[in-house]
Design an enzyme around this catalytic site. Structure first.
Site, PDB file in Angstrom:
ATOM      1  N   ASP A  19       0.983  -1.285  -0.055  1.00 22.42           N
ATOM      2  CA  ASP A  19      -0.199   0.078  -0.106  1.00 22.42           C
ATOM      3  C   ASP A  19       1.064   1.426  -0.044  1.00 22.42           C
ATOM      4  OD1 ASP A  19      -2.305   1.729   0.532  1.00 22.42           O
ATOM      5  OD2 ASP A  19      -1.593   1.952   2.700  1.00 22.42           O
ATOM      6  N   ASP A  21      -0.151   5.204   0.932  1.00 17.37           N
ATOM      7  CA  ASP A  21      -0.350   5.868   2.119  1.00 17.37           C
ATOM      8  C   ASP A  21      -0.454   5.405   3.487  1.00 17.37           C
ATOM      9  OD1 ASP A  21      -0.625   8.464   0.564  1.00 17.37           O
ATOM     10  OD2 ASP A  21      -2.328   7.407  -0.354  1.00 17.37           O
TER      11      ASP A  21
END
Length: 215
Positions: A19, A21
């Site tokens: 991922d 953020d």
């Protein structure tokens, strides 16, 4: 680090999916509330992208996307890397393990982050899947898309993230899931422990995970 469960079901790990953020970069806790505020979404139980998709006209949907992209642009300028990032990128590159990104963000912040914080010789990612790919996380589809393109099985992949969406997507796809724990997401280890195989507090701890799997 929690004890790794189900080792016997795992194969040699050939790819890691990150991922963006809160995983590759440090969390920016102001960002998602600002996105909700700018589009008038007060109900925290409603997903931001689902809300935008449900707007009645294309003009309204585009306007909402433009508003959240302004927030993302501000966040992009303030991004900082997670501890252990470069050590892990160096390890994966040395071992020939595929590096990939799956994010609900747009492409520009990912490109900016990689250019700013990952040395060029370590910065090759095989696939970067953004929110233009639908359905997004927490559906397994973007991870299965990466696996298919790499010609490997989900059992040969690790999904690394910091949110429910990341863990749900990884579990649904059949990947090993690694939660990057912080003060805001530790509740996932209690409320959704069935989704998390391992938790770490520093990206470099994933090197130990991979070593334990015989990589």
């Amino acid at each position: 680090m929690t004890k790794l469960q189900g080792l016997k079901r795992l194969k040699h790990i050939k790819a890691v999916i990150f991922d963006m953020d809160g995983t590759l970069c440090l969390p920016q806790p102001w960002m998602f509330p600002a996105m909700r505020n700018t589009i008038g979404l007060n109900d925290k139980s409603i997903d931001i992208l689902h809300f935008i998709d449900s707007l009645p006209t294309e003009k309204e949907r585009k306007a909402a996307h433009d508003k959240i992209e302004l927030v993302e642009t501000k966040a992009m300028k303030e991004m900082q890397p997670q501890p252990g990032l470069v050590d892990l990128m160096r390890y994966l590159t040395k071992k020939g393990i595929s590096k990939n990104i799956c994010t609900r963000n747009i492409g520009a912040p990912v490109e900016s982050f990689v250019a700013r914080f990952i040395p060029s010789e370590l910065s090759v990612f095989d696939y970067i899947v953004t929110r233009e790919f639908r359905p997004t996380k927490p559906h397994p589809d973007p991870l299965l898309h990466i696996a298919s393109n790499l010609n490997i099985t989900p059992l040969e992949m690790i999904m690394v993230g910091d949110s429910f969406d990341d863990m749900k997507s990884g579990r649904s796809a059949g990947c090993l899931t690694v939660l990057l724990k912080n003060h805001a997401n530790s509740h996932l280890l209690l409320e959704h422990k069935e989704l998390v195989d391992i938790s770490v507090e520093d990206l470099s701890e994933i090197i130990e995970v991979l070593e334990s799997l015989g990589n």
